[in-house]
Design an enzyme around this catalytic site. Structure first.
Site, PDB file in Angstrom:
ATOM      1  N   GLY A  11       3.544   8.586   0.807  1.00 38.53           N
ATOM      2  CA  GLY A  11       2.776   9.655   1.458  1.00 38.53           C
ATOM      3  C   GLY A  11       2.347  10.701   0.441  1.00 38.53           C
ATOM      4  N   ARG A  72       0.658   2.441   0.119  1.00 39.50           N
ATOM      5  CA  ARG A  72       1.921   1.732   0.360  1.00 39.50           C
ATOM      6  C   ARG A  72       1.603   0.270   0.057  1.00 39.50           C
ATOM      7  NH1 ARG A  72       2.763   6.050   4.495  1.00 39.50           N
ATOM      8  NH2 ARG A  72       4.440   7.255   3.560  1.00 39.50           N
ATOM      9  N   ASP A 103      11.378   8.453  -1.549  1.00 40.33           N
ATOM     10  CA  ASP A 103      12.500   7.551  -1.822  1.00 40.33           C
ATOM     11  C   ASP A 103      12.063   6.089  -1.919  1.00 40.33           C
ATOM     12  OD1 ASP A 103      12.050   7.555   0.946  1.00 40.33           O
ATOM     13  OD2 ASP A 103      14.090   6.891   1.357  1.00 40.33           O
ATOM     14  N   THR A 126       7.088  14.573  -1.968  1.00 34.70           N
ATOM     15  CA  THR A 126       7.000  14.242  -0.537  1.00 34.70           C
ATOM     16  C   THR A 126       7.187  15.526   0.252  1.00 34.70           C
ATOM     17  OG1 THR A 126       8.171  13.235   1.331  1.00 34.70           O
ATOM     18  CG2 THR A 126       9.449  13.501  -0.666  1.00 34.70           C
ATOM     19  N   ASP A 128       8.649  15.692   2.928  1.00 38.84           N
ATOM     20  CA  ASP A 128       9.860  15.563   3.758  1.00 38.84           C
ATOM     21  C   ASP A 128      11.104  16.248   3.166  1.00 38.84           C
ATOM     22  OD1 ASP A 128       8.234  13.994   5.335  1.00 38.84           O
ATOM     23  OD2 ASP A 128       9.058  12.088   4.633  1.00 38.84           O
ATOM     24  N   ASP A 130      13.467  14.998   1.555  1.00 35.12           N
ATOM     25  CA  ASP A 130      14.643  14.215   1.940  1.00 35.12           C
ATOM     26  C   ASP A 130      15.313  13.516   0.762  1.00 35.12           C
ATOM     27  OD1 ASP A 130      12.477  12.565   1.506  1.00 35.12           O
ATOM     28  OD2 ASP A 130      12.797  11.309   3.266  1.00 35.12           O
ATOM     29  N   ARG A 172       9.704  12.129   8.994  1.00 35.86           N
ATOM     30  CA  ARG A 172      10.245  10.764   9.140  1.00 35.86           C
ATOM     31  C   ARG A 172      11.583  10.822   9.874  1.00 35.86           C
ATOM     32  NH1 ARG A 172       8.344   6.146   6.006  1.00 35.86           N
ATOM     33  NH2 ARG A 172       7.320   7.513   4.550  1.00 35.86           N
TER      34      ARG A 172
HETATM   35  P1  ADP Z   1       7.675   7.113  -0.016  1.00 41.55           P
HETATM   36  O1  ADP Z   1       7.702   6.923  -1.481  1.00 41.55           O
HETATM   37  O2  ADP Z   1       6.835   8.289   0.402  1.00 41.55           O
HETATM   38  O3  ADP Z   1       9.060   7.102   0.609  1.00 41.55           O
HETATM   39  P2  ADP Z   1       7.266   4.393   1.004  1.00 41.55           P
HETATM   40  O4  ADP Z   1       8.645   4.270   1.568  1.00 41.55           O
HETATM   41  O5  ADP Z   1       6.148   3.910   1.851  1.00 41.55           O
HETATM   42  O6  ADP Z   1       6.860   5.881   0.601  1.00 41.55           O
HETATM   43  O7  ADP Z   1       7.246   3.597  -0.393  1.00 41.55           O
HETATM   44  C1  ADP Z   1       6.087   3.567  -1.196  1.00 41.55           C
HETATM   45  C2  ADP Z   1       5.962   2.243  -1.886  1.00 41.55           C
HETATM   46  O8  ADP Z   1       7.075   2.038  -2.763  1.00 41.55           O
HETATM   47  C3  ADP Z   1       5.999   1.012  -0.983  1.00 41.55           C
HETATM   48  O9  ADP Z   1       4.763   0.742  -0.382  1.00 41.55           O
HETATM   49  C4  ADP Z   1       6.348  -0.093  -1.976  1.00 41.55           C
HETATM   50  O10 ADP Z   1       5.232  -0.475  -2.729  1.00 41.55           O
HETATM   51  C5  ADP Z   1       7.328   0.648  -2.897  1.00 41.55           C
HETATM   52  N1  ADP Z   1       8.708   0.344  -2.488  1.00 41.55           N
HETATM   53  C6  ADP Z   1       9.405   0.865  -1.462  1.00 41.55           C
HETATM   54  N2  ADP Z   1      10.640   0.329  -1.356  1.00 41.55           N
HETATM   55  C7  ADP Z   1      10.722  -0.607  -2.354  1.00 41.55           C
HETATM   56  C8  ADP Z   1      11.725  -1.527  -2.786  1.00 41.55           C
HETATM   57  N3  ADP Z   1      12.914  -1.613  -2.165  1.00 41.55           N
HETATM   58  N4  ADP Z   1      11.450  -2.314  -3.850  1.00 41.55           N
HETATM   59  C9  ADP Z   1      10.253  -2.233  -4.489  1.00 41.55           C
HETATM   60  N5  ADP Z   1       9.275  -1.392  -4.126  1.00 41.55           N
HETATM   61  C10 ADP Z   1       9.486  -0.587  -3.084  1.00 41.55           C
HETATM   62  O1  F6P Z   2       6.813  10.704   4.071  1.00 40.58           O
HETATM   63  C1  F6P Z   2       5.771  11.587   4.377  1.00 40.58           C
HETATM   64  C2  F6P Z   2       5.284  11.367   5.796  1.00 40.58           C
HETATM   65  O2  F6P Z   2       4.245  12.290   6.042  1.00 40.58           O
HETATM   66  C3  F6P Z   2       6.359  11.460   6.878  1.00 40.58           C
HETATM   67  O3  F6P Z   2       6.674  12.792   7.193  1.00 40.58           O
HETATM   68  C4  F6P Z   2       5.699  10.701   7.998  1.00 40.58           C
HETATM   69  O4  F6P Z   2       6.657  10.148   8.878  1.00 40.58           O
HETATM   70  C5  F6P Z   2       4.964   9.600   7.270  1.00 40.58           C
HETATM   71  O5  F6P Z   2       4.757  10.060   5.928  1.00 40.58           O
HETATM   72  C6  F6P Z   2       3.631   9.260   7.891  1.00 40.58           C
HETATM   73  O6  F6P Z   2       3.121   8.150   7.222  1.00 40.58           O
HETATM   74  P1  F6P Z   2       1.597   7.658   7.357  1.00 40.58           P
HETATM   75  O7  F6P Z   2       0.740   8.596   6.572  1.00 40.58           O
HETATM   76  O8  F6P Z   2       1.628   6.297   6.788  1.00 40.58           O
HETATM   77  O9  F6P Z   2       1.255   7.715   8.813  1.00 40.58           O
END
Ligand code: ADP
Ligand code: F6P
Length: 331
Positions: A11, A72, A103, A126, A128, A130, A172
């Site tokens: 995000g 993502r 994360d 982020t 969040d 978190d 989230r």
């Molecule tokens: P954020 O970084 O905001 O928490 P996401 O959870 O969507 O967002 O993770 C972003 C991207 O990081 C994912 O689309 C993926 O490409 C990569 N990613 C997430 N978890 C893993 C994992 N366990 N192993 C490898 N890549 C990951």
């Molecule tokens: O992690 C940032 C965040 O904005 C969360 O607060 C929310 O749950 C999520 O991303 C929304 O994701 P998307 O933009 O894919 O709808």
């Protein structure tokens, strides 16, 4: 080390641009070549790389979003996808990487370090907040202020029409944004995933307030609260609507629901977000130059700190319950 890369992932968050600018300019200051990777891990897999010079990051410190775009990327979750990314990094002489994200993005960065053998440093970006190991993630402060601005406006109309508003905030599975903005806005109730709550108790409080002459209320609901109150599960609507319906039924108060949604992720970053992003970006490059890998940069007690990335990913960040309770005491 001669050439490093930077990407933003997950995000987007206000202040990511300030972090990119800092990585690029700190790298250039140390005579490194800096490559921008488009669309997070998708750009690593597709070799969508841009050479970054001083001008490529001009005029972006004040802009929300991310000039490198974010995505993502499911393919990066596979070994094959990551091997493609490794080949592209090797062919393009990328010897170190800075990952700005949450994360999920850090789980990807951990694999780049431990599985692919390329040093990668995480910068927490982020709204969040978190992630353990940092008091603030980039974007959190701006998002809090954006939410407060929205709540101030909602309060005007809530007062004029003597209504109750249920306001859903992002985060989230976490209630960090909700607790802090609930405290700062003087909300009547703050509902977060980390704390059980009794909706009847909240309704009784609203009725008691009404009897004392208080005719409008603001109820803050974190998007991640359990769907136990879902009155219409088939509609797949936000649980805030169910809570709004229950409050209206039980209190007789005219109730409206507002989902703040993605407006919370936009906007020009606050001074704090720009400053921590600038400091974190510089530290991330310095860590790569010092031969470090698998680290996360954080901001604790007004200082930039460094943590082991794997340790951070295994640590839960807890809500500050003192602030949560204070919100209730003052409401
Ligand atoms: P954020 O970084 O905001 O928490 P996401 O959870 O969507 O967002 O993770 C972003 C991207 O990081 C994912 O689309 C993926 O490409 C990569 N990613 C997430 N978890 C893993 C994992 N366990 N192993 C490898 N890549 C990951
Ligand atoms: O992690 C940032 C965040 O904005 C969360 O607060 C929310 O749950 C999520 O991303 C929304 O994701 P998307 O933009 O894919 O709808």
């Amino acid at each position: 080390m001669n050439r490093i890369a930077v990407l933003s992932s997950g995000g987007d968050a206000p202040g990511m641009n300030a972090a990119i600018r800092s990585v690029v300019r700190t790298g250039l200051y140390h005579d490194l070549e800096v490559v921008g990777v488009m669309r997070g891990y998708a750009g690593l897999i597709e070799a969508d790389f841009r050479t970054m010079d001083r001008n490529s990051v001009s005029d972006i410190i004040q802009r929300g979003g991310t000039v490198l775009l974010s995505a993502r990327c499911d393919e990066f979750m596979t070994v094959e996808g990551r091997q493609k990314a490794l080949r592209n990094m090797q062919e393009n002489g990328i010897e170190g990487l800075v990952v700005i994200g949450g994360d999920g993005s850090f789980r990807g960065a951990e694999k780049i370090n431990l599985e692919l053998g390329i040093p990668a440093i995480g910068i927490p970006g982020t709204i969040d907040n978190d992630l353990a190991g940092t008091d603030y993630t980039i974007g959190y402060d701006t998002a809090m202020n954006t939410i407060l601005d929205a709540i101030n406006k909602i309060r005007d109309t809530a007062t004029s029409h003597e209504r109750t508003f249920v306001i859903e905030t992002m985060g989230r599975d976490n209630g960090f944004l909700t607790v802090m903005t609930g405290l700062a806005s003087g909300a009547e109730a703050i509902l977060i995933p980390e704390m059980e709550f009794d909706l009847q108790e909240i309704c009784d409080k609203l009725i008691a307030r009404q009897q004392r002459g208080k005719q409008h209320n603001l109820i803050l609901v974190a998007e991640g609260i359990a769907a136990d109150f879902q009155t219409n599960p088939d509609a797949k609507e936000s649980v805030a609507y169910s809570i709004g319906r229950i409050i209206a039924e039980r209190t007789g108060q005219e109730t409206r629901v507002i989902i703040l949604g993605h407006l919370q992720r936009g906007g020009s970053p606050t001074a704090l977000d720009r400053i921590i992003a600038s400091r974190m970006g510089a530290r991330a490059v310095e860590l790569l130059l010092a031969g470090q890998k698998n680290k996360m940069v954080g901001f604790c007690d007004n200082e930039i700190v460094t943590h082991d990335l794997s340790e951070i990913l295994n640590t839960r960040k807890d809500i500050n319950m003192e602030l949560y309770s204070l919100g209730h005491i003052l409401s």
